[in-house]
Design a protein around this motif. Structure first.
Motif, short mmCIF file in Angstrom:
data_model
loop_
_atom_site.label_atom_id
_atom_site.label_comp_id
_atom_site.label_asym_id
_atom_site.label_seq_id
_atom_site.Cartn_x
_atom_site.Cartn_y
_atom_site.Cartn_z
N ASN A 160 34.84 12.25 -47.89
CA ASN A 160 33.43 12.15 -47.50
C ASN A 160 33.10 12.86 -46.19
O ASN A 160 31.94 12.84 -45.76
CB ASN A 160 33.03 10.67 -47.39
N ILE A 161 34.10 13.47 -45.56
CA ILE A 161 33.79 14.32 -44.41
C ILE A 161 33.01 15.53 -44.94
O ILE A 161 33.45 16.19 -45.88
CB ILE A 161 35.07 14.78 -43.70
N PRO A 162 31.85 15.81 -44.38
CA PRO A 162 31.04 16.90 -44.93
C PRO A 162 31.72 18.26 -44.80
O PRO A 162 32.43 18.52 -43.82
CB PRO A 162 29.75 16.84 -44.11
N ASP A 163 31.49 19.12 -45.77
CA ASP A 163 32.01 20.49 -45.68
C ASP A 163 31.23 21.29 -44.65
O ASP A 163 31.78 22.20 -44.02
CB ASP A 163 31.92 21.18 -47.06
N THR A 164 29.96 20.93 -44.48
CA THR A 164 29.11 21.60 -43.50
C THR A 164 28.26 20.56 -42.79
O THR A 164 27.60 19.75 -43.44
CB THR A 164 28.18 22.63 -44.17
N TYR A 165 28.28 20.57 -41.46
CA TYR A 165 27.46 19.65 -40.68
C TYR A 165 26.06 20.24 -40.53
O TYR A 165 25.89 21.44 -40.32
CB TYR A 165 28.08 19.40 -39.31
N GLU A 166 25.05 19.36 -40.61
CA GLU A 166 23.66 19.81 -40.48
C GLU A 166 23.39 20.38 -39.09
O GLU A 166 22.62 21.34 -38.94
CB GLU A 166 22.71 18.64 -40.77
N ASP A 167 24.02 19.80 -38.07
CA ASP A 167 23.85 20.26 -36.68
C ASP A 167 24.85 21.38 -36.42
O ASP A 167 26.06 21.18 -36.51
CB ASP A 167 24.11 19.07 -35.75
N PRO A 168 24.38 22.58 -36.07
CA PRO A 168 25.29 23.71 -35.84
C PRO A 168 26.34 23.43 -34.76
O PRO A 168 27.49 23.87 -34.89
CB PRO A 168 24.36 24.84 -35.42
N ALA A 169 25.96 22.69 -33.72
CA ALA A 169 26.92 22.40 -32.65
C ALA A 169 28.06 21.51 -33.17
O ALA A 169 29.23 21.70 -32.82
CB ALA A 169 26.21 21.71 -31.48
N LYS A 170 27.70 20.56 -34.04
CA LYS A 170 28.73 19.69 -34.63
C LYS A 170 29.61 20.48 -35.60
O LYS A 170 30.82 20.27 -35.66
CB LYS A 170 28.08 18.52 -35.34
N ALA A 171 28.98 21.38 -36.34
CA ALA A 171 29.75 22.22 -37.26
C ALA A 171 30.78 23.05 -36.51
O ALA A 171 31.94 23.19 -36.95
CB ALA A 171 28.80 23.12 -38.06
N GLU A 172 30.36 23.61 -35.37
CA GLU A 172 31.27 24.42 -34.57
C GLU A 172 32.38 23.57 -33.97
O GLU A 172 33.55 23.97 -33.93
CB GLU A 172 30.48 25.11 -33.46
N ALA A 173 32.02 22.35 -33.51
CA ALA A 173 33.02 21.45 -32.93
C ALA A 173 34.05 21.04 -33.97
O ALA A 173 35.26 20.97 -33.67
CB ALA A 173 32.33 20.23 -32.34
N PHE A 174 33.59 20.77 -35.19
CA PHE A 174 34.54 20.40 -36.25
C PHE A 174 35.48 21.56 -36.55
O PHE A 174 36.70 21.39 -36.65
CB PHE A 174 33.80 19.98 -37.51
N LYS A 175 34.91 22.75 -36.70
CA LYS A 175 35.71 23.93 -37.03
C LYS A 175 36.76 24.21 -35.96
O LYS A 175 37.90 24.61 -36.26
CB LYS A 175 34.79 25.14 -37.20
N ALA A 176 36.39 23.97 -34.69
CA ALA A 176 37.29 24.27 -33.57
C ALA A 176 38.40 23.24 -33.40
O ALA A 176 39.46 23.55 -32.82
CB ALA A 176 36.49 24.38 -32.28
N ASN A 177 38.17 22.02 -33.89
CA ASN A 177 39.10 20.93 -33.57
C ASN A 177 39.78 20.26 -34.76
O ASN A 177 40.79 19.57 -34.57
CB ASN A 177 38.35 19.85 -32.78
N PHE A 178 39.25 20.45 -35.97
CA PHE A 178 39.73 19.66 -37.09
C PHE A 178 39.95 20.49 -38.35
O PHE A 178 39.36 21.55 -38.53
CB PHE A 178 38.74 18.53 -37.41
N SER A 179 40.79 19.95 -39.21
CA SER A 179 41.06 20.55 -40.52
C SER A 179 41.30 19.41 -41.49
O SER A 179 42.14 18.54 -41.24
CB SER A 179 42.28 21.46 -40.44
N LYS A 180 40.57 19.38 -42.59
CA LYS A 180 40.78 18.33 -43.59
C LYS A 180 42.22 18.34 -44.11
O LYS A 180 42.83 17.29 -44.31
CB LYS A 180 39.81 18.52 -44.77
N GLU A 181 42.75 19.53 -44.30
CA GLU A 181 44.12 19.64 -44.80
C GLU A 181 45.10 19.01 -43.82
O GLU A 181 46.01 18.27 -44.23
CB GLU A 181 44.47 21.11 -45.03
N GLN A 182 44.93 19.28 -42.53
CA GLN A 182 45.82 18.71 -41.53
C GLN A 182 45.68 17.19 -41.46
O GLN A 182 46.66 16.46 -41.32
CB GLN A 182 45.56 19.33 -40.16
N ILE A 183 44.44 16.72 -41.56
CA ILE A 183 44.21 15.27 -41.52
C ILE A 183 44.92 14.60 -42.69
O ILE A 183 45.57 13.56 -42.54
CB ILE A 183 42.69 14.96 -41.53
N LEU A 184 44.82 15.19 -43.88
CA LEU A 184 45.51 14.63 -45.05
C LEU A 184 47.02 14.65 -44.87
O LEU A 184 47.72 13.72 -45.29
CB LEU A 184 45.11 15.40 -46.31
#
Length: 344
Positions: A161-185
């Motif tokens: 349920n973690i979104p593939d794309t965040y509605e807020d561009p700043a949040k989208a950039e923060a997720f891309k810079a810090n997280f990976s669904k594959e790594q979390i799994l």
């Protein structure tokens, strides 16, 4: 479960955030038609970061109820049907207040008199005596339902349920810079493999034992645990480790995390209440085994709330910086993972 839930009164009524207090008053008058509007006193409670909560008190009758509006898209995180059933079950054992009704986007339930405690107070006496006793009562309660531990099932569902794309561009950039669904799994797989090595005991757990969910009673001689939406059968060591993590508060001040000796003291009290024996009679090996469980699940707690925050960052309308909180919790996870002495 369905038959129990269907017995609850239900109102076709929606509480809106922009008219929260007015809607809460209207709902209370529907539920209690004998009440008069001039007798109602409303207070929004602001300590939670999942839902909106209003204390509705009838001043004349000296009765209070809580009206909870579910947080936006919180169904991505919480099974609301299971929450209703669990609360009804807990109430049978005096561990929860009565649910008065459900409505389109929330519930009304009984109010417990008392005062919440701060994270700083939570890790001191008398709380470190009161809380183990209260939690042991939960862990002993024969709550009906599936007794399979929920932790890793929930974590994988949440990652989906973690979104593939965040509605807020700043949040989208923060997720891309810090997280990976594959790594979390991958981290979830790793933690599950470590837990499976020890097969720790399972009990009905609160799973969210932060300071705001602990009420010191009016006589100041005990506590009552509140807010059951994350409750489920789970590993008892997770429930305890998660509580220890909450000593840090939302600001994540981990200098307050209990050291080994403080943990040992807390666990001795917990086991004495759990087994109904004097502290001196508690098995030392059981304390050491539980210490190890806690050391493993400290990591899992950070994963749990880090993933939770990544979902909330996109959907919640509550004023809280979920993305920054997610970064703090994942940072803590990777830090404690390096320090944990995992068994071979």
């Amino acid at each position: 479960m369905e038959s129990a839930i269907s017995s609850l009164p239900s109102f076709d009524f929606t509480v809106h955030e922009r008219t929260l207090l007015g809607d809460a008053a209207s709902l209370a008058l529907k539920l209690f038609p004998e009440w008069k509007s001039e007798d109602i006193e409303l207070t929004q409670l602001t300590e939670g970061i999942t839902n909106l909560l209003v204390l509705c008190r009838n001043k004349k009758l000296d009765i209070g109820v809580l009206i909870r509006e579910y947080g936006k898209k919180s169904e991505y995180i919480i099974d609301r049907q299971r929450e209703l059933f669990n609360t009804m079950e807990l109430a049978k054992y005096g561990l929860a207040q009565k649910i008065y009704c459900k409505f389109n986007n929330g519930i009304v339930y009984g109010y417990t008199e008392g005062s919440t405690v701060s994270p700083k107070v939570m890790c001191e006496e008398p709380m470190i005596s009161f809380i183990p006793k209260a939690l042991s009562m939960w862990h002993k309660a024969p709550i009906a339902g599936d007794k399979v531990p929920s932790l890793f099932i929930i974590l994988r569902n949440w990652v989906a349920n973690i979104p593939d794309t965040y509605e807020d561009p700043a949040k989208a950039e923060a997720f891309k810079a810090n997280f990976s669904k594959e790594q979390i799994l991958n981290e979830i797989d790793f933690m599950e493999s470590e837990v499976n090595k020890i097969m720790p005991p399972v009990a009905f757990c609160h799973n969210d034992l932060l300071s705001g969910n602990i009420l010191l009673n009016k006589n100041k001689d005990g506590v009552f645990l509140i807010d059951y939406e994350y409750g489920s059968y789970n590993y008892r060591g997770y429930d305890i480790a998660n509580h220890f993590c909450e000593f840090a508060g939302f600001e994540c001040d981990y200098s307050r995390y209990p050291d080994t000796e403080k943990q040992r003291k807390w666990l001795r009290k917990y086991l004495s209440y759990l087994h109904e024996v004097e502290e001196s009679k508690v098995d030392e090996k059981e304390i050491e085994d539980l210490l190890y469980e806690v050391s493993i699940f400290e990591n899992a707690s950070s994963l749990y709330w880090g993933i939770w925050s990544l979902i909330q960052a996109n959907y919640s309308e509550i004023d809280f910086d979920y993305m920054s909180y997610a970064k703090l919790r994942f940072s803590r996870y990777y830090y404690t993972k390096k320090l944990t002495n995992f068994r071979k």
